[in-house]
Design a protein around this motif. Structure first.
Motif, PDB file in Angstrom:
ATOM      1  N   PRO A   1       0.834  -1.210   0.000  1.00 36.19           N
ATOM      2  CA  PRO A   1       0.000   0.000   0.000  1.00 36.19           C
ATOM      3  C   PRO A   1       0.873   1.266   0.000  1.00 36.19           C
ATOM      4  O   PRO A   1       1.965   1.265   0.585  1.00 36.19           O
ATOM      5  CB  PRO A   1      -0.777  -0.094   1.313  1.00 36.19           C
ATOM      6  CG  PRO A   1      -0.586  -1.463   1.828  1.00 36.19           C
ATOM      7  CD  PRO A   1       0.624  -2.049   1.176  1.00 36.19           C
ATOM      8  N   ARG A   2       0.394   2.327  -0.650  1.00 34.56           N
ATOM      9  CA  ARG A   2       1.101   3.622  -0.665  1.00 34.56           C
ATOM     10  C   ARG A   2       0.273   4.607   0.144  1.00 34.56           C
ATOM     11  O   ARG A   2      -0.950   4.566   0.101  1.00 34.56           O
ATOM     12  CB  ARG A   2       1.181   4.166  -2.097  1.00 34.56           C
ATOM     13  CG  ARG A   2       2.171   3.482  -3.005  1.00 34.56           C
ATOM     14  CD  ARG A   2       2.436   4.312  -4.265  1.00 34.56           C
ATOM     15  NE  ARG A   2       1.282   4.441  -5.126  1.00 34.56           N
ATOM     16  CZ  ARG A   2       1.186   3.899  -6.361  1.00 34.56           C
ATOM     17  NH1 ARG A   2       2.182   3.211  -6.851  1.00 34.56           N
ATOM     18  NH2 ARG A   2       0.118   4.094  -7.092  1.00 34.56           N
ATOM     19  N   GLY A   3       0.934   5.512   0.837  1.00 28.97           N
ATOM     20  CA  GLY A   3       0.252   6.620   1.543  1.00 28.97           C
ATOM     21  C   GLY A   3      -0.935   6.162   2.370  1.00 28.97           C
ATOM     22  O   GLY A   3      -0.804   5.327   3.252  1.00 28.97           O
TER      23      GLY A   3
ATOM     24  N   GLY B   1      -4.560  -8.147 -10.550  1.00 28.28           N
ATOM     25  CA  GLY B   1      -5.591  -8.960 -11.182  1.00 28.28           C
ATOM     26  C   GLY B   1      -6.995  -8.566 -10.763  1.00 28.28           C
ATOM     27  O   GLY B   1      -7.217  -8.055  -9.660  1.00 28.28           O
ATOM     28  N   THR B   2      -7.934  -8.808 -11.664  1.00 27.93           N
ATOM     29  CA  THR B   2      -9.362  -8.612 -11.383  1.00 27.93           C
ATOM     30  C   THR B   2      -9.932  -9.961 -10.992  1.00 27.93           C
ATOM     31  O   THR B   2      -9.925 -10.889 -11.815  1.00 27.93           O
ATOM     32  CB  THR B   2     -10.101  -8.112 -12.654  1.00 27.93           C
ATOM     33  OG1 THR B   2      -9.418  -6.957 -13.147  1.00 27.93           O
ATOM     34  CG2 THR B   2     -11.551  -7.790 -12.349  1.00 27.93           C
ATOM     35  N   SER B   3     -10.397 -10.093  -9.750  1.00 24.72           N
ATOM     36  CA  SER B   3     -10.935 -11.394  -9.346  1.00 24.72           C
ATOM     37  C   SER B   3     -12.338 -11.565  -9.920  1.00 24.72           C
ATOM     38  O   SER B   3     -13.049 -10.578 -10.162  1.00 24.72           O
ATOM     39  CB  SER B   3     -10.972 -11.509  -7.825  1.00 24.72           C
ATOM     40  OG  SER B   3     -11.984 -10.683  -7.308  1.00 24.72           O
TER      41      SER B   3
ATOM     42  N   ILE C   1      -7.687  -0.671 -15.247  1.00 27.54           N
ATOM     43  CA  ILE C   1      -6.594  -1.644 -15.278  1.00 27.54           C
ATOM     44  C   ILE C   1      -5.604  -1.314 -16.381  1.00 27.54           C
ATOM     45  O   ILE C   1      -5.802  -0.351 -17.112  1.00 27.54           O
ATOM     46  CB  ILE C   1      -7.135  -3.094 -15.437  1.00 27.54           C
ATOM     47  CG1 ILE C   1      -7.905  -3.254 -16.732  1.00 27.54           C
ATOM     48  CG2 ILE C   1      -8.020  -3.457 -14.254  1.00 27.54           C
ATOM     49  CD1 ILE C   1      -8.483  -4.664 -16.938  1.00 27.54           C
ATOM     50  N   ASP C   2      -4.536  -2.095 -16.513  1.00 26.05           N
ATOM     51  CA  ASP C   2      -3.547  -1.774 -17.536  1.00 26.05           C
ATOM     52  C   ASP C   2      -3.978  -2.352 -18.895  1.00 26.05           C
ATOM     53  O   ASP C   2      -4.944  -3.108 -18.971  1.00 26.05           O
ATOM     54  CB  ASP C   2      -2.153  -2.262 -17.108  1.00 26.05           C
ATOM     55  CG  ASP C   2      -1.873  -3.657 -17.613  1.00 26.05           C
ATOM     56  OD1 ASP C   2      -2.724  -4.542 -17.395  1.00 26.05           O
ATOM     57  OD2 ASP C   2      -0.825  -3.867 -18.252  1.00 26.05           O
ATOM     58  N   PHE C   3      -3.233  -1.986 -19.941  1.00 24.84           N
ATOM     59  CA  PHE C   3      -3.694  -2.355 -21.287  1.00 24.84           C
ATOM     60  C   PHE C   3      -3.705  -3.872 -21.505  1.00 24.84           C
ATOM     61  O   PHE C   3      -4.563  -4.387 -22.222  1.00 24.84           O
ATOM     62  CB  PHE C   3      -2.841  -1.656 -22.361  1.00 24.84           C
ATOM     63  CG  PHE C   3      -1.469  -2.233 -22.545  1.00 24.84           C
ATOM     64  CD1 PHE C   3      -1.244  -3.250 -23.470  1.00 24.84           C
ATOM     65  CD2 PHE C   3      -0.396  -1.782 -21.796  1.00 24.84           C
ATOM     66  CE1 PHE C   3       0.012  -3.804 -23.634  1.00 24.84           C
ATOM     67  CE2 PHE C   3       0.862  -2.324 -21.948  1.00 24.84           C
ATOM     68  CZ  PHE C   3       1.073  -3.346 -22.872  1.00 24.84           C
TER      69      PHE C   3
HETATM   70  P1  5GP Z   1      -0.793   1.453  -9.345  1.00 22.51           P
HETATM   71  O1  5GP Z   1       0.198   0.565  -8.687  1.00 22.51           O
HETATM   72  O2  5GP Z   1      -0.177   2.778  -9.760  1.00 22.51           O
HETATM   73  O3  5GP Z   1      -2.047   1.619  -8.528  1.00 22.51           O
HETATM   74  O4  5GP Z   1      -1.253   0.745 -10.702  1.00 22.51           O
HETATM   75  C1  5GP Z   1      -0.324   0.396 -11.683  1.00 22.51           C
HETATM   76  C2  5GP Z   1      -1.061  -0.057 -12.922  1.00 22.51           C
HETATM   77  O5  5GP Z   1      -1.722  -1.314 -12.697  1.00 22.51           O
HETATM   78  C3  5GP Z   1      -2.152   0.911 -13.394  1.00 22.51           C
HETATM   79  O6  5GP Z   1      -2.078   1.026 -14.819  1.00 22.51           O
HETATM   80  C4  5GP Z   1      -3.406   0.190 -12.992  1.00 22.51           C
HETATM   81  O7  5GP Z   1      -4.507   0.576 -13.792  1.00 22.51           O
HETATM   82  C5  5GP Z   1      -3.023  -1.237 -13.241  1.00 22.51           C
HETATM   83  N1  5GP Z   1      -3.937  -2.179 -12.582  1.00 22.51           N
HETATM   84  C6  5GP Z   1      -4.635  -1.996 -11.443  1.00 22.51           C
HETATM   85  N2  5GP Z   1      -5.408  -3.062 -11.169  1.00 22.51           N
HETATM   86  C7  5GP Z   1      -5.240  -3.928 -12.186  1.00 22.51           C
HETATM   87  C8  5GP Z   1      -5.804  -5.222 -12.490  1.00 22.51           C
HETATM   88  O8  5GP Z   1      -6.623  -5.773 -11.779  1.00 22.51           O
HETATM   89  N3  5GP Z   1      -5.372  -5.810 -13.628  1.00 22.51           N
HETATM   90  C9  5GP Z   1      -4.466  -5.239 -14.467  1.00 22.51           C
HETATM   91  N4  5GP Z   1      -4.142  -5.910 -15.578  1.00 22.51           N
HETATM   92  N5  5GP Z   1      -3.918  -4.032 -14.216  1.00 22.51           N
HETATM   93  C10 5GP Z   1      -4.299  -3.382 -13.092  1.00 22.51           C
END
Ligand code: 5GP
Length: 206
Positions: free
Chosen positions: A43-45, A82-84, A102-104
């Motif tokens: 976790p951040r902040g 991951g998306t559960s 989420i990411d691409f």
């Molecule tokens: P951060 O660590 O900055 O919160 O997120 C880093 C990247 O991971 C962001 O592009 C975010 O959208 C992506 N991300 C967050 N949750 C998921 C997820 O469940 N699946 C995937 N594939 N990417 C995710």
């Protein structure tokens, strides 16, 4: 697979303003539910477990992968996200609208699974602007900023795989665009048919 509600997937390189846009959208639209992902990063902040993310250990993440608990997952910035299935299943059962931030890589996987998911890519207006946003944010050391810019070049090259593209030059304009996409999706025949069953029946539309 068919998603009975509207499933919106939003991706962007870091610094493009994705989180702020999604946050503003969620405040305006109470029908949307944001899916909470699992991640192996710390976790951040002020982040809280179960609010921004479910923070899990690499072993816990592995166990979930083994148990086929994810709809999609990916390596991002040397962590896993991951998306559960659980994160979206309840909402899906009710036919509600869900938004995935989420990411691409994850977005592409979701489009493969849910043919009617709407994917949206958010672009910065230029490399100069992206760099200065990352610098102004003050969260990252210079070498991390360089890494984020290098990753961003790979990410923006994937924009053609998305249904919609928003260029986040002016925040209010980008938010307007995002609202327009969400709204237009709800006006599609299939979505109206699901949402307005009684009206369709009253009009004798089979
Ligand atoms: P951060 O660590 O900055 O919160 O997120 C880093 C990247 O991971 C962001 O592009 C975010 O959208 C992506 N991300 C967050 N949750 C998921 C997820 O469940 N699946 C995937 N594939 N990417 C995710």
């Amino acid at each position: 697979m068919d998603y009975p509600g509207n499933l919106y997937v939003i991706a962007a390189p870091s610094g493009a303003g994705k989180s702020s846009l999604v946050k503003a959208l969620m405040e305006l639209d109470s029908h949307l539910q944001l899916s909470i992902s699992h991640t192996t990063r710390a976790p951040r902040g002020q982040e809280k477990n179960g609010r921004e993310y479910f923070f899990v250990s690499p072993a816990e993440f592995d166990a979930m992968v083994q148990a086929d608990a994810f709809v999609e997952w990916a390596h991002v910035h040397s962590q896993r996200y991951g998306t559960s299935k659980k994160a979206i299943e309840d909402r899906m059962a009710q036919g509600g609208d869900v938004i995935l931030e989420i990411d691409f890589q994850g977005a592409v996987q979701i489009k493969d699974i849910f043919a009617n998911a709407i994917s949206i890519f958010i672009l910065p207006p230029s490399w100069e602007e992206l760099r200065s946003r990352l610098e102004r944010r003050g969260e990252d050391a210079p070498d991390v900023i360089e890494l984020r810019l290098k990753n961003a070049a790979v990410e923006v090259a994937q924009a053609h795989k998305f249904d919609f593209v928003i260029i986040n030059e002016l925040f209010d304009r980008a938010l307007f665009d995002l609202k327009a996409i969400v709204h237009a999706q709800r006006l599609k025949y299939s979505a109206q048919r699901r949402a307005r069953v009684e009206t369709f029946q009253a009009l004798n539309i089979p």
